[in-house]
Motif scaffolding. Structure first.
Motif, PDB file in Angstrom:
ATOM      1  N   TYR A 167       0.661  -1.299   0.129  1.00 36.64           N
ATOM      2  CA  TYR A 167       0.089   0.006  -0.099  1.00 36.64           C
ATOM      3  C   TYR A 167       0.937   1.115  -0.054  1.00 36.64           C
ATOM      4  N   CYS A 181       2.761  -2.214   6.045  1.00 39.87           N
ATOM      5  CA  CYS A 181       1.444  -2.324   5.880  1.00 39.87           C
ATOM      6  C   CYS A 181       0.537  -3.565   5.903  1.00 39.87           C
ATOM      7  N   CYS A 194       1.511  -6.047   3.092  1.00 45.73           N
ATOM      8  CA  CYS A 194       2.975  -6.522   3.070  1.00 45.73           C
ATOM      9  C   CYS A 194       3.090  -7.475   4.066  1.00 45.73           C
TER      10      CYS A 194
HETATM   11 ZN    ZN Z   1       3.808  -2.163   2.358  1.00 46.75          ZN
END
Ligand code: ZN
Length: 221
Positions: free
Chosen positions: A191, A202, A205
């Motif tokens: 993101y 994020c 991830c």
């Molecule tokens: Zn990320």
């Protein structure tokens, strides 16, 4: 693998899931189309990555301008002033949820598919490891499929190869398709717009890495 005679249209974001679906489709369909949407997402390199993935898969690529979706509703993927959530909130959608996104994108994909005479529309949504987005669920996809067929008097089939797979399974699929390294290094799921293994912080991830670690362990490396 024997290929279908027909063509398929893949909804492609340039991320892990949709790119895996693109190469899954490449094994199965003779002619491939890929469509991406520019909805004012904060990381415009998403679109360029999608275009490159389409090129590598030999798919005819089309970008549809659709920034109206970002201007109608508020979300952290288009609002650069807002930080994306790094953890799930109880009973609340993450601020990266773009209301109506899959409804809108799949509907537009279907209009282009109809124009092309293509019946099969492929999307990389998954209910298993979904980030809490209601428009990634199987029931939504089935409902939309029925609606699109009624709306255009067509016999579309929305195909969701990843619906019941978790992220580790999706990495396994990429590996079996021979595109593990390509997907690991060249796709963008983060993101915060960091290609490959991403920012690491994020939600996207975190999910991608957890799946990758599980898969690598499973593979014994
Ligand atoms: Zn990320």
């Amino acid at each position: 693998m024997t290929k279908h005679n027909d063509a398929a249209l893949v909804v492609l974001s340039g991320g892990q899931d949709s790119t895996t679906c693109l190469f899954w489709a490449k094994e199965r369909y003779k002619k491939l189309y890929a469509v991406s949407f520019d909805y004012g997402q904060r990381h415009n390199n998403e679109v360029e990555i999608a275009r490159e993935m389409a090129r590598r898969a030999g798919a005819e690529f089309r970008l549809i301008k659709s920034d109206i979706i970002g201007s109608l509703g508020h979300n952290a993927l288009v609002d650069t002033a807002e930080n994306v959530d790094t953890e799930r909130h109880e009973n609340a959608l993450p601020n990266t949820f773009v209301p109506g996104r899959n409804l809108f994108f799949l509907s537009m994909a279907a209009v282009w598919a109809r124009e092309l005479g293509v019946k099969t529309i492929i999307t990389g949504v998954s209910q298993t490891d979904f980030s809490g987005y209601p428009d990634c669920r199987d029931t939504f996809i089935k409902s939309l499929n029925a609606t699109l067929n009624l709306a255009m008097d067509e016999q579309f089939e929305i195909v969701t190869p990843l619906m019941w797979l978790d992220k580790a399974d999706t990495w396994e699929m990429a590996d079996q398709l021979g595109v593990f390294d390509l997907i690991r290094n060249e796709t963008l799921t983060c993101y915060n717009g960091v290609k490959g293994d991403g920012c690491g912080e994020c939600l996207s991830c975190q999910l991608r890495r957890k799946g990758l670690e599980e898969y690598l362990q499973r593979r014994g490396k």
